[in-house]
Design an enzyme around this catalytic site. Structure first.
Site, PDB file in Angstrom:
ATOM      1  NE  ARG A 146      67.257 -12.460  61.040  1.00 52.09           N
ATOM      2  CZ  ARG A 146      66.864 -12.546  62.313  1.00 52.09           C
ATOM      3  NH1 ARG A 146      65.983 -13.452  62.654  1.00 52.09           N
ATOM      4  NH2 ARG A 146      67.365 -11.739  63.223  1.00 52.09           N
ATOM      5  NE  ARG A 173      66.681 -12.926  71.867  1.00 51.04           N
ATOM      6  CZ  ARG A 173      67.144 -12.990  70.610  1.00 51.04           C
ATOM      7  NH1 ARG A 173      66.545 -13.724  69.720  1.00 51.04           N
ATOM      8  NH2 ARG A 173      68.188 -12.275  70.265  1.00 51.04           N
ATOM      9  N   PRO A 174      63.214 -10.650  76.381  1.00 54.42           N
ATOM     10  CG  PRO A 174      63.589 -10.939  78.652  1.00 54.42           C
ATOM     11  CD  PRO A 174      63.619 -11.670  77.345  1.00 54.42           C
ATOM     12  CB  ILE A 175      63.766  -4.916  75.946  1.00 53.33           C
ATOM     13  CG1 ILE A 175      62.332  -4.425  76.142  1.00 53.33           C
ATOM     14  CG2 ILE A 175      63.947  -5.566  74.589  1.00 53.33           C
ATOM     15  CD1 ILE A 175      62.016  -3.198  75.306  1.00 53.33           C
ATOM     16  CG  ASP A 176      64.132  -7.269  81.999  1.00 57.59           C
ATOM     17  OD1 ASP A 176      64.223  -8.015  80.996  1.00 57.59           O
ATOM     18  OD2 ASP A 176      64.777  -7.486  83.043  1.00 57.59           O
ATOM     19  CD  GLN A 177      68.334  -6.514  83.518  1.00 59.61           C
ATOM     20  OE1 GLN A 177      69.281  -5.925  84.032  1.00 59.61           O
ATOM     21  NE2 GLN A 177      67.224  -6.811  84.183  1.00 59.61           N
ATOM     22  CB  ILE A 195      72.154 -17.996  76.653  1.00 58.53           C
ATOM     23  CG1 ILE A 195      73.608 -18.219  77.029  1.00 58.53           C
ATOM     24  CG2 ILE A 195      71.857 -16.539  76.297  1.00 58.53           C
ATOM     25  CD1 ILE A 195      74.143 -17.330  78.133  1.00 58.53           C
ATOM     26  CE  LYS A 211      73.352 -12.093  62.914  1.00 59.78           C
ATOM     27  NZ  LYS A 211      72.444 -11.664  63.989  1.00 59.78           N
ATOM     28  CG  ASN A 212      75.231 -10.807  66.439  1.00 59.50           C
ATOM     29  OD1 ASN A 212      74.379 -10.483  65.593  1.00 59.50           O
ATOM     30  ND2 ASN A 212      75.265 -11.989  67.003  1.00 59.50           N
ATOM     31  CB  CYS A 223      64.042 -14.117  68.190  1.00 59.77           C
ATOM     32  SG  CYS A 223      64.702 -14.820  66.705  1.00 59.77           S
ATOM     33  CG  ASP A 265      74.686 -16.664  68.671  1.00 61.96           C
ATOM     34  OD1 ASP A 265      75.060 -15.489  68.472  1.00 61.96           O
ATOM     35  OD2 ASP A 265      73.616 -16.946  69.231  1.00 61.96           O
ATOM     36  NE  ARG A 319      66.163  -9.702  70.024  1.00 60.23           N
ATOM     37  CZ  ARG A 319      65.189  -9.430  70.877  1.00 60.23           C
ATOM     38  NH1 ARG A 319      63.951  -9.637  70.539  1.00 60.23           N
ATOM     39  NH2 ARG A 319      65.457  -8.905  72.047  1.00 60.23           N
TER      40      ARG A 319
HETATM   41  C1  EPZ Z   1      72.629 -11.105  71.151  1.00 61.39           C
HETATM   42  O1  EPZ Z   1      71.236 -11.195  71.354  1.00 61.39           O
HETATM   43  C2  EPZ Z   1      72.862 -11.690  69.775  1.00 61.39           C
HETATM   44  N1  EPZ Z   1      72.137 -10.916  68.770  1.00 61.39           N
HETATM   45  C3  EPZ Z   1      72.397 -13.141  69.743  1.00 61.39           C
HETATM   46  O2  EPZ Z   1      72.751 -13.677  68.474  1.00 61.39           O
HETATM   47  C4  EPZ Z   1      73.146 -13.922  70.820  1.00 61.39           C
HETATM   48  O3  EPZ Z   1      72.640 -15.239  70.861  1.00 61.39           O
HETATM   49  C5  EPZ Z   1      72.961 -13.254  72.179  1.00 61.39           C
HETATM   50  O4  EPZ Z   1      73.358 -11.867  72.116  1.00 61.39           O
HETATM   51  C6  EPZ Z   1      73.785 -13.920  73.266  1.00 61.39           C
HETATM   52  O5  EPZ Z   1      75.144 -13.878  72.924  1.00 61.39           O
HETATM   53  C7  EPZ Z   1      72.674  -9.732  68.377  1.00 61.39           C
HETATM   54  O6  EPZ Z   1      73.732  -9.327  68.829  1.00 61.39           O
HETATM   55  C8  EPZ Z   1      71.898  -8.978  67.345  1.00 61.39           C
HETATM   56  P1  EPZ Z   1      71.148 -11.050  75.300  1.00 61.39           P
HETATM   57  P2  EPZ Z   1      70.574 -10.397  72.605  1.00 61.39           P
HETATM   58  O7  EPZ Z   1      70.482  -9.760  75.627  1.00 61.39           O
HETATM   59  O8  EPZ Z   1      71.313  -9.138  72.823  1.00 61.39           O
HETATM   60  C9  EPZ Z   1      68.060 -12.201  78.714  1.00 61.39           C
HETATM   61  C10 EPZ Z   1      72.434 -14.631  66.381  1.00 61.39           C
HETATM   62  O9  EPZ Z   1      72.205 -15.796  66.072  1.00 61.39           O
HETATM   63  N2  EPZ Z   1      67.684 -10.779  78.713  1.00 61.39           N
HETATM   64  O10 EPZ Z   1      72.622 -11.208  75.575  1.00 61.39           O
HETATM   65  O11 EPZ Z   1      69.113 -10.335  72.390  1.00 61.39           O
HETATM   66  C11 EPZ Z   1      67.675 -12.916  77.428  1.00 61.39           C
HETATM   67  O12 EPZ Z   1      66.343 -13.375  77.491  1.00 61.39           O
HETATM   68  C12 EPZ Z   1      71.714 -14.017  67.561  1.00 61.39           C
HETATM   69  O13 EPZ Z   1      73.265 -13.877  65.803  1.00 61.39           O
HETATM   70  C13 EPZ Z   1      66.822 -10.326  79.704  1.00 61.39           C
HETATM   71  O14 EPZ Z   1      66.361 -11.085  80.545  1.00 61.39           O
HETATM   72  O15 EPZ Z   1      70.884 -11.423  73.793  1.00 61.39           O
HETATM   73  C14 EPZ Z   1      68.665 -14.059  77.378  1.00 61.39           C
HETATM   74  O16 EPZ Z   1      68.189 -15.104  78.216  1.00 61.39           O
HETATM   75  C15 EPZ Z   1      70.684 -14.969  68.175  1.00 61.39           C
HETATM   76  N3  EPZ Z   1      66.477  -9.008  79.713  1.00 61.39           N
HETATM   77  C16 EPZ Z   1      69.929 -13.473  78.027  1.00 61.39           C
HETATM   78  O17 EPZ Z   1      69.488 -12.306  78.740  1.00 61.39           O
HETATM   79  C17 EPZ Z   1      66.972  -8.116  78.785  1.00 61.39           C
HETATM   80  O18 EPZ Z   1      66.628  -6.922  78.864  1.00 61.39           O
HETATM   81  C18 EPZ Z   1      70.984 -13.049  77.017  1.00 61.39           C
HETATM   82  O19 EPZ Z   1      70.356 -12.229  76.038  1.00 61.39           O
HETATM   83  C19 EPZ Z   1      67.847  -8.600  77.791  1.00 61.39           C
HETATM   84  C20 EPZ Z   1      68.194  -9.931  77.767  1.00 61.39           C
END
Ligand code: EPZ
Length: 432
Positions: free
Chosen positions: A397, A122-126, A327, A22-23, A117, A305, A93
């Site tokens: 989902r 789940r911020p998007i600053d990066q 995480i 899925k991811n 979520c 996950d 998302r």
């Molecule tokens: C992806 O989410 C997956 N979703 C998640 O799977 C998975 O748990 C996660 O990666 C970690 O492996 C999809 O791929 C659709 P991250 P994502 O950005 O991309 C922080 C599932 O069950 N962060 O790697 O949202 C964040 O808060 C889902 O299939 C920032 O601070 O995860 C977290 O603490 C749940 N700023 C850490 O990084 C940002 O801009 C990792 O998040 C982005 C993230």
């Protein structure tokens, strides 16, 4: 609302074919519209997140032809709108990958702010840091993320946090930027590599995906491709852990064993027999497992996950275990539900201390999120008696035909909606 009803106590035994990741599929579908030629994607999982993203892509005006449950033909030539509104992003998302795809191709995109979520903020600053480094402006306007660029120029980007989403989103935009981009401290998950491989098959120039540094040389445009999504490591892991929780014997087929290394070693550490084949892994659990400690990390560490599913196994193991969630800040919401089944778990911040019990007892539980839902199904399969699980939409989902696959392994599980259907199930299984 639909519920799962499960009679536990049967060891799960047999073979299950694992679907597409899925991811990986979510990033791949967003990348596919970056060409003005047909892109055929196969081995798509037929899950709600993928189906909602295909709807969002169709809304932009792109051609989306669903050839069958697992194959879609996309063509970005006819895209007329660069706006992805709330209806889609609220449901899942990862629609935000359309930001990187459309910014790279059209230098403009507007996507509704992703819902926070329920596993963390789940911020998007990066994501925005990467887009801005390439020369885009990124702002929040009326609940929409708006990104714009006169030109996209390659840059050196160091991510402050390892982020799967930001790595994929910025990689999408950078592959059509002018010149070279170097992305450091990136995510190395197999699904990041899968998106990079698709982009390269469309004519992009991306090197180093799967390592800490991704180097991209921008190209002028991307051409069509025909690509198959990798198998889902989390779906595979979920069934491997179901074997461990139910003293079963399950072979997951159509997998890449290397992607499961961390899970395999953890299962062996607590007492399971795990055999690896070219494209399959077999997990046998003949005795009560023993405790261990687990800390979730970015790949190749223990995947977050799989954290809820691991806690279920450890809640039945001999001894005291410690699970640290490094995480996300809110990924223990399932513990309250597991406690209702008899588990002895104490959560202190991002650490869960688990004292193993010999068996769960079936009861009514509510599913708080996707992976916790799968974990609670596994717990119900191992429990004595009947359990009902509400809010199973979360599970749909990310898992295709979850109940059907469990039935094929000897699980006793049905989808019910009314009290009458629940009573009928109880009569049938002799648990009135
Ligand atoms: C992806 O989410 C997956 N979703 C998640 O799977 C998975 O748990 C996660 O990666 C970690 O492996 C999809 O791929 C659709 P991250 P994502 O950005 O991309 C922080 C599932 O069950 N962060 O790697 O949202 C964040 O808060 C889902 O299939 C920032 O601070 O995860 C977290 O603490 C749940 N700023 C850490 O990084 C940002 O801009 C990792 O998040 C982005 C993230």
């Amino acid at each position: 609302m639909e519920q799962y009803i499960i009679k536990g106590g049967n060891p799960l035994v047999g073979e299950v074919v694992i679907g597409g990741a899925k991811n990986a599929a979510l990033g791949i579908l967003a990348a596919a519209i970056m060409s003005d030629e047909p892109v055929l994607i196969s081995n798509l999982p037929d899950v709600n997140d993928v189906n909602v993203l295909l709807e969002a892509i169709a809304e932009t005006g792109a051609v989306v032809e669903r050839k069958n449950r697992h194959t879609a033909l996309l063509n970005g030539r006819t895209i007329g709108s660069y706006v992805v509104n709330n209806n889609f992003i609220k449901k899942m998302r990862a629609s935000y990958y359309l930001l990187g795809a459309m910014l790279g191709k059209y230098h403009h995109a507007e996507v509704a702010l992703p819902g926070g979520c329920n596993i963390g903020s789940r911020p998007i600053d990066q994501h925005l840091k990467g887009f801005r480094a390439l020369g885009a402006t990124g702002k929040i306007q009326n609940g929409m993320i708006v990104v714009d660029a006169k030109r996209l120029v390659g840059a050196r980007i160091y991510f402050d946090k390892v982020s799967v989403g930001a790595t994929i989103n910025v990689m999408l935009a950078a592959c059509l930027a002018e010149g070279r981009t170097v992305m450091e401290n990136v995510a190395k998950e197999p699904h990041v590599v899968d998106v990079a491989n698709l982009l390269n098959s469309m004519g992009a120039n991306i090197r180093g995906a799967g390592t800490d540094v991704i180097r991209i040389t921008g190209v002028k445009s991307l051409h069509g491709a025909d690509y198959s999504v990798i198998p889902d490591q989390i779906e595979a892991g979920t069934f491997m852990f179901a074997a461990a929780a139910t003293r079963g014997d399950i072979t997951v087929k159509n997998v890449i064993p290397k992607h499961l290394d961390c899970l395999t070693s953890k299962l062996r550490e607590i007492g399971c027999e795990v055999s690896e084949f070219d494209d399959a892994v077999r997990v046998v659990c003949k005795k009560r497992l023993h405790s261990t400690s687990v800390n979730t990390m970015p790949y190749p560490g223990f995947p977050t996950d799989m954290q809820p599913q691991m806690s279920v196994i450890l809640a039945l193991a001999q001894g005291t275990s410690v699970v640290t969630e490094s995480i996300f800040e809110n990924r223990f919401r399932y513990v309250d539900e597991l406690t209702r089944m008899g588990a002895l778990i104490q959560v202190e911040g991002n650490i869960a201390i688990i004292n193993g019990i010999s068996q769960f007892s079936g009861t009514q539980v509510a599913v708080p999120d996707l992976r916790a839902g799968a974990a609670l199904v596994i717990a119900a399969m191992a429990a004595d008696g009947v359990s009902t699980l509400e809010d199973i939409e979360y599970i749909k989902r990310g898992y295709e035909d979850f109940a059907e696959k469990l039935v094929s392994l000897g699980g006793i599980i049905e989808i019910v909606e009314t009290e009458k259907e629940i009573q009928k199930f109880r009569l049938k299984v002799g648990c009135v």
